[in-house]
Every structure is written in structure tokens, then in C-alpha cells.
Motif scaffolding. Structure first.
Motif, mmCIF file in Angstrom:
data_model
loop_
_atom_site.group_PDB
_atom_site.id
_atom_site.type_symbol
_atom_site.label_atom_id
_atom_site.label_comp_id
_atom_site.label_asym_id
_atom_site.label_seq_id
_atom_site.Cartn_x
_atom_site.Cartn_y
_atom_site.Cartn_z
ATOM 1 N N VAL A 122 0.809 -1.354 -0.304
ATOM 2 C CA VAL A 122 0.061 -0.148 -0.045
ATOM 3 C C VAL A 122 0.744 1.208 0.021
ATOM 4 O O VAL A 122 2.002 1.486 0.397
ATOM 5 N N LEU A 123 0.439 2.079 -1.047
ATOM 6 C CA LEU A 123 1.040 3.504 -0.627
ATOM 7 C C LEU A 123 0.011 4.662 -0.460
ATOM 8 O O LEU A 123 -0.902 4.689 -0.977
ATOM 9 N N ILE A 124 0.411 5.597 0.595
ATOM 10 C CA ILE A 124 -0.564 6.437 0.921
ATOM 11 C C ILE A 124 0.082 7.843 0.427
ATOM 12 O O ILE A 124 1.408 8.046 0.711
ATOM 13 N N ILE A 125 -0.610 8.722 -0.207
ATOM 14 C CA ILE A 125 -0.072 9.926 -0.585
ATOM 15 C C ILE A 125 -0.689 10.953 0.268
ATOM 16 O O ILE A 125 -1.786 11.227 0.479
ATOM 17 N N GLY A 126 0.324 11.799 0.740
ATOM 18 C CA GLY A 126 -0.124 12.937 1.773
ATOM 19 C C GLY A 126 0.582 12.514 3.241
ATOM 20 O O GLY A 126 0.653 11.491 3.453
ATOM 21 N N ALA A 127 0.551 13.690 4.239
ATOM 22 C CA ALA A 127 0.886 13.540 5.478
ATOM 23 C C ALA A 127 0.082 14.435 6.351
ATOM 24 O O ALA A 127 0.555 14.796 7.123
ATOM 25 N N GLY A 128 -1.399 14.732 5.944
ATOM 26 C CA GLY A 128 -2.148 15.678 6.697
ATOM 27 C C GLY A 128 -2.832 14.826 7.926
ATOM 28 O O GLY A 128 -2.596 13.711 7.865
ATOM 29 N N GLY A 129 -3.640 15.725 8.253
ATOM 30 C CA GLY A 129 -4.606 14.806 9.424
ATOM 31 C C GLY A 129 -5.323 13.572 8.680
ATOM 32 O O GLY A 129 -5.293 12.349 9.389
ATOM 33 N N ALA A 130 -6.242 13.529 7.509
ATOM 34 C CA ALA A 130 -6.759 12.357 6.983
ATOM 35 C C ALA A 130 -5.487 11.388 6.938
ATOM 36 O O ALA A 130 -5.959 10.168 6.998
ATOM 37 N N ALA A 131 -4.546 11.762 6.013
ATOM 38 C CA ALA A 131 -3.369 10.679 5.925
ATOM 39 C C ALA A 131 -3.156 9.904 7.396
ATOM 40 O O ALA A 131 -2.966 8.667 6.961
ATOM 41 N N ASP A 185 0.010 -2.654 -4.758
ATOM 42 C CA ASP A 185 -1.288 -3.063 -5.043
ATOM 43 C C ASP A 185 -2.612 -1.937 -5.003
ATOM 44 O O ASP A 185 -3.531 -2.135 -5.533
ATOM 45 N N LEU A 186 -2.503 -1.359 -3.880
ATOM 46 C CA LEU A 186 -3.290 -0.135 -3.468
ATOM 47 C C LEU A 186 -2.627 1.146 -3.239
ATOM 48 O O LEU A 186 -1.620 1.257 -2.527
ATOM 49 N N ILE A 187 -3.352 2.106 -3.897
ATOM 50 C CA ILE A 187 -2.658 3.213 -3.621
ATOM 51 C C ILE A 187 -3.805 4.508 -3.145
ATOM 52 O O ILE A 187 -4.909 4.437 -3.562
ATOM 53 N N ILE A 188 -3.671 5.030 -2.180
ATOM 54 C CA ILE A 188 -4.682 5.922 -1.246
ATOM 55 C C ILE A 188 -4.213 7.501 -1.400
ATOM 56 O O ILE A 188 -3.147 7.843 -0.930
ATOM 57 N N GLN A 189 -5.057 8.212 -2.095
ATOM 58 C CA GLN A 189 -4.484 9.823 -2.002
ATOM 59 C C GLN A 189 -5.394 10.334 -1.101
ATOM 60 O O GLN A 189 -6.555 10.484 -1.142
ATOM 61 N N THR A 190 -4.811 11.067 -0.144
ATOM 62 C CA THR A 190 -5.577 11.893 0.756
ATOM 63 C C THR A 190 -5.204 13.415 0.841
ATOM 64 O O THR A 190 -5.708 13.944 1.748
ATOM 65 N N THR A 191 -4.627 13.968 -0.210
ATOM 66 C CA THR A 191 -4.344 15.311 -0.185
ATOM 67 C C THR A 191 -5.485 15.966 -0.793
ATOM 68 O O THR A 191 -6.596 15.461 -1.636
ATOM 69 N N PRO A 192 -5.709 17.409 -0.766
ATOM 70 C CA PRO A 192 -6.763 18.322 -1.271
ATOM 71 C C PRO A 192 -6.654 18.470 -2.933
ATOM 72 O O PRO A 192 -7.455 18.922 -3.516
ATOM 73 N N ILE A 193 -5.419 18.033 -3.428
ATOM 74 C CA ILE A 193 -5.141 18.321 -4.760
ATOM 75 C C ILE A 193 -6.000 17.437 -5.783
ATOM 76 O O ILE A 193 -6.037 16.341 -5.700
ATOM 77 N N GLY A 194 -6.819 18.342 -6.643
ATOM 78 C CA GLY A 194 -7.626 17.671 -7.525
ATOM 79 C C GLY A 194 -8.997 17.950 -7.130
ATOM 80 O O GLY A 194 -10.096 17.677 -8.008
ATOM 81 N N MET A 195 -9.365 18.522 -6.064
ATOM 82 C CA MET A 195 -10.490 18.809 -5.458
ATOM 83 C C MET A 195 -11.088 20.249 -6.333
ATOM 84 O O MET A 195 -10.449 21.290 -6.439
#
Length: 279
Positions: A122-131, A185-195
Motif C-alpha cells: 500500500v502507498l498513501i499519498i499525503g501527510a496531513g490529518g486524514a493521511a 497493489d493499493l494507492i490511497i490519495q489523501t491530499t486536497p489536490i484535484g478537488m
């Protein structure tokens, strides 16, 4: 007497929380109203004092206040304290207690699409509160690898270091993650980029994304971000942030009212307002 609830953030115009919660109040016969409040960073303290003075029964917290609100609260749930971010506040007889339903809401929504998380890379993108919330909750599920990438690697390193669960993990910068994207296998995007309204931006290049991977973006407006569109075109299975949004909202609703709400109704309400189909 009518109960008052709300959500604070900057920006906040995109939030679907008011329509979702206000419909639930009608369905379950609760005399309450839920409003969105645009609160800038410099006004956060005054806003929290105002909610307390007005006797708000509870409120949600979104970007960029999830971490900054902590010192303004009277008490923290142990999980919210470990995560270091709050997205739900309950007024318990004048005592403002902070909770975090982001991680649990995300995993509940994800497990509706993926049967299990163990052994997955797993890869998580971002390091804010949601991440941070998602990282800790995912770590508890025991994936084979749980990497996190961010433009500021020191923030990603802190999340790895603070995680209370043992998991094989690395903190990477964006370029490092891009160069080895095919291993996940799994990528999770947690930033506001693209909103919305800035919908033509993406937080990462997916040139090396492997076909058959699963890409989840916690943004739900738009329902298909540029990242998800590109991932779908490369043969990945995709999921927007709607599932996380309704599940974390349901957990908050239960904390406020003691009722487990109808998830399908919540999802249908948001989809209708957004005028689209979920992915």
C-alpha cells in the motif's frame, strides 16, 4: 429545543455534509439543524468558543483545522490523540470532546470493495490529518507494506514513527514513490489536490502504475478526479471519496444521536446533489 450541528473548514462551500445530515434528522425525527461555516485559520479559536457558547451539540472539522483544533478542545478520545487530528466534536454537557472517524470511515468503505488488506502493498499519498488517520487504521489491518509519500518527507516520517502498530513501512518523497509505483497493489490519495474547483491537478504521476491495482482518492467533489481518470485509463480499479465520506459521517451521526443511520440513503443523497454516479 432544536439541536445545532455544523462543519467548519476553509474552503467549505463544497461540503455535502449539511444536506446529508439534515435529511437524516428528518428521517429519524430529530429536531436539529446542521450548517456549514467558513472559518479561516486565524478565526478558529473564536469559532470554537462561539460553538461552545451557543450550545452546539456537535460539529465536524475539515481541512485545514483537523490538527489545529486539538488545543482548543476540552478532551480527546484516545484514538484521536494518537492520530493527532480531529474531525468530529461532541459537546458533552459543555465539555467539547474530539474524535477521529476518518480512518475507520475510510477502511469501512474500502472493505466494501476489497475483501482483505493483509499482504497488500500500500502507498498513501499525503501527510496531513486524514493521511495520519488512514495510515494508523490501515496499519492495524496488517498490510504487507505500508509506504507513505509526501512532498515534505519529514512529515511522512513522523507518521511512520508515531504509528502505534507494527508494520513494514517507508517514508518517501513524491519522486521516489513515482519511480516505484508498479510495486503497489493499493494507492490511497489523501491530499486536497484535484478537488473542485482546481480539478485539473494531480498529486503524483502514475506513469508506472500497474494494471489491476486499486486507486482510492478521498476527494468526492468531483466524483472522478484527474488521478482517478488517469488510473482508470491504465486499467486500475478506482474509488472516490464518497464511501469514506458517508461512513465517517455515519460514525459521527451515531456519536451525536445514538443512531446508526442508513448508509445507502446517505450515499444516494450526496450522489443526487453531485449529479453523478460514484466510482
Amino acid at each position: 429545543m432544536k439541536k445545532l450541528f455544523g462543519v467548519i473548514g476553509d474552503p467549505i462551500e463544497h461540503s455535502m455534509s449539511p444536506s446529508m445530515h439534515n435529511e437524516l434528522f428528518q428521517v429519524y425525527g430529530i429536531n436539529a439543524n446542521y450548517h456549514a461555516f467558513h472559518v479561516k485559520k486565524e478565526n478558529l479559536s473564536d469559532a470554537v468558543k462561539g460553538f461552545k457558547a451557543l450550545g452546539f451539540a456537535g460539529f465536524n472539522v475539515t481541512v485545514p483545522h483537523k490538527e489545529a483544533i486539538i488545543p482548543l478542545l476540552d478532551e480527546l478520545d484516545p484514538l484521536a490523540k494518537a492520530i493527532g487530528a480531529v474531525n468530529t466534536v461532541v459537546n458533552e454537557n459543555g465539555n467539547l470532546k474530539g474524535f477521529n472517524t476518518d480512518g475507520s470511515g475510510f477502511v469501512k468503505g474500502l472493505l466494501e470493495r476489497i475483501s482483505m488488506l493483509s499482504e497488500k502493498k500500500v502507498l498513501i499519498i499525503g501527510a496531513g490529518g486524514a493521511a495520519r488517520a488512514i495510515y494508523f487504521t490501515m496499519a492495524k489491518e496488517g498490510p504487507g507494506l505500508l509506504d507513505i509519500c509526501n512532498r515534505t518527507v519529514t512529515k511522512a516520517n513522523l507518521i511512520v514513527k508515531d504509528c502505534p502498530y507494527q508494520v513494514t513501512a517507508r517514508a518517501l518523497n513524491i519522486e521516489e514513490a513515482e519511480h516505484q509505483l508498479e510495486i503497489y497493489d493499493l494507492i490511497i490519495q489523501t491530499t486536497p489536490i484535484g478537488m473542485a474547483p482546481d480539478i485539473e491537478r494531480s498529486p503524483i504521476s502514475i506513469h508506472k502504475l500497474k494494471s489491476g491495482s486499486f486507486v482510492s482518492d478521498i476527494i468526492y467533489n468531483p466524483l472522478e478526479t484527474k488521478l482517478l481518470r488517469e488510473a482508470g485509463n491504465k486499467g486500475a480499479e478506482i474509488q472516490n471519496g464518497l464511501d469514506m465520506f458517508v461512513h465517517q459521517g455515519a460514525l459521527a451521526f451515531k456519536k451525536w444521536n445514538g443512531i446508526v443511520p442508513d448508509i445507502k440513503r446517505m450515499k444516494d443523497k450526496v450522489l443526487k446533489q453531485l449529479g453523478g454516479l460514484s466510482c
